[in-house]
Design a protein around this motif. Structure first.
Motif, PDB file in Angstrom:
ATOM      1  N   ARG A 117       0.812  -1.211   0.000  1.00  9.85           N
ATOM      2  CA  ARG A 117       0.000   0.000   0.000  1.00  9.85           C
ATOM      3  C   ARG A 117       0.850   1.268   0.000  1.00  9.85           C
ATOM      4  O   ARG A 117       0.338   2.349  -0.146  1.00  9.85           O
ATOM      5  CB  ARG A 117      -0.926   0.011   1.212  1.00  9.85           C
ATOM      6  N   GLY A 118       2.139   1.152   0.206  1.00 12.70           N
ATOM      7  CA  GLY A 118       2.982   2.335   0.253  1.00 12.70           C
ATOM      8  C   GLY A 118       3.170   2.821   1.671  1.00 12.70           C
ATOM      9  O   GLY A 118       2.473   2.398   2.588  1.00 12.70           O
ATOM     10  N   ARG A 119       4.095   3.707   1.829  1.00 13.32           N
ATOM     11  CA  ARG A 119       4.404   4.228   3.163  1.00 13.32           C
ATOM     12  C   ARG A 119       3.628   5.508   3.415  1.00 13.32           C
ATOM     13  O   ARG A 119       3.376   6.285   2.511  1.00 13.32           O
ATOM     14  CB  ARG A 119       5.894   4.515   3.285  1.00 13.32           C
ATOM     15  N   SER A 120       3.314   5.692   4.676  1.00 13.37           N
ATOM     16  CA  SER A 120       2.632   6.929   5.034  1.00 13.37           C
ATOM     17  C   SER A 120       3.666   8.058   5.017  1.00 13.37           C
ATOM     18  O   SER A 120       4.868   7.818   5.114  1.00 13.37           O
ATOM     19  CB  SER A 120       2.018   6.798   6.433  1.00 13.37           C
ATOM     20  N   PRO A 121       3.216   9.289   4.916  1.00 12.71           N
ATOM     21  CA  PRO A 121       4.167  10.419   4.923  1.00 12.71           C
ATOM     22  C   PRO A 121       5.035  10.431   6.186  1.00 12.71           C
ATOM     23  O   PRO A 121       6.205  10.779   6.124  1.00 12.71           O
ATOM     24  CB  PRO A 121       3.262  11.649   4.862  1.00 12.71           C
ATOM     25  N   ALA A 122       4.459  10.040   7.316  1.00  8.86           N
ATOM     26  CA  ALA A 122       5.243  10.015   8.560  1.00  8.86           C
ATOM     27  C   ALA A 122       6.345   8.957   8.470  1.00  8.86           C
ATOM     28  O   ALA A 122       7.475   9.197   8.897  1.00  8.86           O
ATOM     29  CB  ALA A 122       4.339   9.732   9.760  1.00  8.86           C
ATOM     30  N   ASP A 123       6.017   7.780   7.890  1.00  8.69           N
ATOM     31  CA  ASP A 123       7.017   6.729   7.718  1.00  8.69           C
ATOM     32  C   ASP A 123       8.123   7.187   6.770  1.00  8.69           C
ATOM     33  O   ASP A 123       9.298   6.949   7.006  1.00  8.69           O
ATOM     34  CB  ASP A 123       6.383   5.447   7.169  1.00  8.69           C
ATOM     35  N   LYS A 124       7.716   7.837   5.676  1.00 10.37           N
ATOM     36  CA  LYS A 124       8.706   8.331   4.723  1.00 10.37           C
ATOM     37  C   LYS A 124       9.629   9.357   5.368  1.00 10.37           C
ATOM     38  O   LYS A 124      10.844   9.330   5.172  1.00 10.37           O
ATOM     39  CB  LYS A 124       8.014   8.953   3.510  1.00 10.37           C
ATOM     40  N   GLU A 125       9.058  10.259   6.142  1.00  3.36           N
ATOM     41  CA  GLU A 125       9.858  11.295   6.814  1.00  3.36           C
ATOM     42  C   GLU A 125      10.794  10.666   7.833  1.00  3.36           C
ATOM     43  O   GLU A 125      11.960  11.043   7.936  1.00  3.36           O
ATOM     44  CB  GLU A 125       8.929  12.317   7.484  1.00  3.36           C
ATOM     45  N   ASN A 126      10.281   9.687   8.578  1.00  3.72           N
ATOM     46  CA  ASN A 126      11.100   8.991   9.572  1.00  3.72           C
ATOM     47  C   ASN A 126      12.271   8.283   8.887  1.00  3.72           C
ATOM     48  O   ASN A 126      13.408   8.351   9.344  1.00  3.72           O
ATOM     49  CB  ASN A 126      10.238   7.988  10.346  1.00  3.72           C
ATOM     50  N   ARG A 129      18.018   8.098   7.466  1.00  2.00           N
ATOM     51  CA  ARG A 129      19.048   8.070   6.425  1.00  2.00           C
ATOM     52  C   ARG A 129      19.975   9.265   6.555  1.00  2.00           C
ATOM     53  O   ARG A 129      21.200   9.130   6.460  1.00  2.00           O
ATOM     54  CB  ARG A 129      18.378   8.063   5.041  1.00  2.00           C
ATOM     55  N   LEU A 130      19.412  10.456   6.788  1.00  2.00           N
ATOM     56  CA  LEU A 130      20.231  11.658   6.967  1.00  2.00           C
ATOM     57  C   LEU A 130      21.172  11.509   8.159  1.00  2.00           C
ATOM     58  O   LEU A 130      22.344  11.880   8.097  1.00  2.00           O
ATOM     59  CB  LEU A 130      19.345  12.892   7.149  1.00  2.00           C
ATOM     60  N   LEU A 131      20.655  10.943   9.252  1.00  2.00           N
ATOM     61  CA  LEU A 131      21.473  10.744  10.442  1.00  2.00           C
ATOM     62  C   LEU A 131      22.604   9.760  10.149  1.00  2.00           C
ATOM     63  O   LEU A 131      23.758  10.004  10.517  1.00  2.00           O
ATOM     64  CB  LEU A 131      20.616  10.247  11.605  1.00  2.00           C
TER      65      LEU A 131
END
Length: 124
Positions: A44-53, A58-60
């Motif tokens: 179903r895809g990732r929620s925006p919160a999951d994508k942001e997390n 990844r940035l960290l």
């Protein structure tokens, strides 16, 4: 379940099968209560919160990796600088020894020349 109703298995969201009677009533899940599985949530895809997390993680990781790379580079440069100093010192010692040996060689050649010249003068 009622015995005169036709029973069939119907796939539900999340990949589990549910038993449904012909009358449309849910007869319950074969594998227990229906819960969204992790496989279904991927479809179903990732929620925006999951994508942001995920993006923040990844940035960290990238920041930590970059810091470690900088530290490795700094340690490498410090090691190279120490090696340069060591080699410069050894080179200076070798140049000094070369100079000393060249002087000694020149003196010995001069002594040899004088000795052989004196011996030849004595024979004449």
């Amino acid at each position: 379940m009622e015995s005169d109703d036709e029973i069939r298995r119907v796939p539900e969201i999340g990949g589990e099968l549910a038993v449904v009677s012909a009358s449309g009533r849910d007869g319950g899940s074969v594998a227990g209560p229906v819960q969204p599985s992790t496989a279904g949530s991927r479809k179903r895809g990732r929620s925006p919160a999951d994508k942001e997390n995920k993006r923040l993680k990844r940035l960290l990781r990238n920041r930590v990796s970059a810091q470690q790379a900088r530290e490795r580079k700094k340690a490498y440069l410090i090691d190279l600088e120490a090696r340069v100093k060591e080699l410069e010192t050894k080179n200076a010692e070798l140049e000094e020894r070369l100079s000393t040996l060249q002087n000694e060689n020149q003196m010995l050649r001069h002594i040899l020349k004088n000795t052989t010249a004196g011996a030849q003068d004595g024979r004449k």
